[in-house]
Design a protein around this motif. Structure first.
Motif: not given
Ligand code: ATP
Ligand code: MG
Length: 283
Positions: A173-174, A177-180, A203-207
């Motif tokens: 979860x993000x 923002x640029x930092x995130x 693996x990165x499955x979901x953002x």
């Protein structure tokens, strides 16, 4: 029965919505007919227990030192003796709470907080990172849950590495923002590096874009940026910022158990349901 699916929420940053996401996707998966176990690795905060209103009951156990075994013991040599003494089923069963909203929960324990340094003393890296995985394979898999979801601490340490190693699939979860955005990029590189050096497939499955505010231009810009940068991983539905999320967490329940009927509460519920369905597809 097919194999248990696993995922973990992780980002090396506090407060982005990891716990909220595990709680709500967990209940959404239950509503989609899956048997769900949530495992909280985020130390003495024990936020999942608080989010599900079982904190008072759990705290009383901790204070009476009647909390044995607990999740921190599975990382230690003593686990073999505990399981030997109680039997596998009872040893694991002792740690599991019912949330009242569907999913079962193994709450976090203060004993997790000292683990980082202890695990550092294990010389061989694979053994250092695969403790939790061995436990899940040997003791959780036979319980036939459909989905095991880990909530990880908001920092990179040996405990979160154990969680990533065992989960294999990461849900992030993000906030916009640029930092995130940079952090999510670094996480993706980290996962790739770990996968290559240890031969495990992370693996990165979901953002998931969380706490979005459709009224601000800034939020829109970052949403576009994320979609350009991570076209294959961005979740189909954003989760709006909603006071009802915070209020229900404070009451010890998810939005699914709350009767909040504001527009944002409604949209947040739908977002969790849609993202849960998509997550099942992707795993
Ligand atoms: N969509 C949302 N709308 C409004 N508030 C939210 C939303 N998602 C999360 N929050 C609130 O933001 C705060 C942080 O969320 P949460 O505890 O899930 O983050 P976290 O990433 O698990 O934090 P930590 O790193 O401390 O474990 C909580 O008060 C939560 O209720
Ligand atoms: Mg948390």
């Amino acid at each position: 029965m097919s194999e248990t699916l696993r995922a973990a929420t992780f980002l090396d940053k506090g407060g982005t919505g990891k716990t909220t996401t595990v709680a709500h996707l967990g209940v959404a998966l239950d509503r989609l007919g899956r048997d769900v176990l949530l495992i909280d690795l985020a130390g003495k905060q024990a936020d999942l227990a608080k989010n599900f209103g079982v904190w008072d009951e759990y705290r009383a156990r901790i204070e009476e030192e009647d909390d044995w075994p607990n999740i921190s013991t599975v990382f230690r040599e003593q686990w073999g003796r505990i399981a030997g003494k109680l039997g596998d089923e009872e040893a694991v069963g002792n740690m599991i709470f019912e949330t009242g909203e569907g999913p079962d929960l193994i709450p976090a324990h203060p004993g997790l907080d000292g683990l980082d340094t202890e695990l550092n003393d294990i010389e061989e890296t694979e053994r250092r990172y695969s403790r939790l995985d061995s436990f899940v394979n040997e003791y959780i898999e036979p319980m036939d849950y459909d989905f095991v979801f880990f909530d990880l601490p908001g920092s990179t340490n040996n405990v979160s590495y154990n969680g990533l190693w065992s989960a294999r699939n990461v849900v992030v979860p993000v906030e916009a923002g640029p930092f995130e955005a940079r952090q999510a990029g670094r996480l993706r590189d980290d996962l790739r590096r770990i996968s290559e050096s240890f031969g495990v497939d992370l693996s990165l499955s979901m953002l998931i874009l969380n706490k979005t505010d459709s009224r601000t231009r800034l939020s829109e810009e970052f949403t576009e940026e994320y979609e350009d940068e991570y076209p294959e991983v961005v979740a189909p539905t954003q989760v709006p910022r909603s006071q009802a999320v915070r209020n229900s967490a404070n009451r010890g329940e998810t939005l699914f158990a709350s009767n909040a009927s504001t527009g944002t509460a409604q949209r947040a519920r739908e977002a969790f349901m849609e993202n849960a369905e998509e997550l099942l597809e992707r795993l």
